[in-house]
Design a protein around this motif. Sequence first.
Motif, short mmCIF file in Angstrom:
data_model
loop_
_atom_site.label_atom_id
_atom_site.label_comp_id
_atom_site.label_asym_id
_atom_site.label_seq_id
_atom_site.Cartn_x
_atom_site.Cartn_y
_atom_site.Cartn_z
N TRP A 32 4.84 1.79 1.34
CA TRP A 32 5.92 2.31 0.51
C TRP A 32 6.54 3.53 1.16
CZ3 TRP A 32 8.57 -0.01 -3.00
CH2 TRP A 32 8.00 -1.00 -3.78
N ALA A 33 5.70 4.38 1.75
CA ALA A 33 6.22 5.59 2.39
C ALA A 33 7.13 5.23 3.56
CB ALA A 33 5.06 6.46 2.87
N LYS A 34 6.73 4.24 4.36
CA LYS A 34 7.56 3.79 5.49
C LYS A 34 8.87 3.21 4.98
CE LYS A 34 3.85 2.85 8.75
NZ LYS A 34 3.13 1.81 9.48
N LEU A 35 8.80 2.44 3.89
CA LEU A 35 10.00 1.86 3.33
C LEU A 35 10.97 2.95 2.88
CD1 LEU A 35 9.13 -1.25 1.14
CD2 LEU A 35 11.08 -1.00 2.63
N ASP A 36 10.44 3.98 2.21
CA ASP A 36 11.28 5.08 1.73
C ASP A 36 11.93 5.82 2.89
OD1 ASP A 36 10.83 4.52 -0.92
OD2 ASP A 36 9.18 5.93 -1.13
N GLN A 37 11.17 6.05 3.97
CA GLN A 37 11.71 6.74 5.14
C GLN A 37 12.84 5.93 5.78
OE1 GLN A 37 8.46 7.49 7.74
NE2 GLN A 37 7.67 9.23 6.56
N SER B 94 0.85 -1.19 0.00
CA SER B 94 0.00 0.00 0.00
C SER B 94 0.89 1.24 0.00
CB SER B 94 -0.89 0.00 1.23
OG SER B 94 -0.11 0.08 2.39
N LYS B 95 0.30 2.41 -0.23
CA LYS B 95 1.06 3.65 -0.27
C LYS B 95 1.75 3.92 1.06
CE LYS B 95 -1.69 6.00 -3.76
NZ LYS B 95 -2.59 7.11 -4.04
#
Length: 135
Positions: A125-130, A121-122
């Motif tokens: 992905w955001a947590k992964l990027d952080q 989910s978005k």
Amino acid sequence: MQRLMGVILPDDKRIDYALTLIFGIGWTTSESILKETRIPVDMRVKDITEEQVKKLSEFIDKNFKIEGDLREERSVNIKRLREIGSYRGMRHSQELPSRGQRTRSNGRTNRGKRRTVGALSKEAWAKLDQNTTTK
């Protein structure tokens, strides 16, 4: 309102349609029942006499399996298919179409709500990027 075989039939409808409201009776069966009992097809439910209702219920009871009996027979048949492990039985137990329909693009009714597999989910992905940028 007339009650026939445990089903309340609407007064303003024609008798041929009203009979189809009983589980196990379709249009063709309804027409044949009315022909055998000599009840006019275009008659309304409110115009039927008690004698005609009695004649209808006796004829249906003697010649057809309907409502609860039919539902019970169907469930017993499906249970038997599951127990013997047939392909159709497995499809029933998995709640998938059991009569050869395709499921890749259709069959949402049987298969249920869409579930995305293998994608994040978005928020994920955001947590992964952080996590990757802070290290």
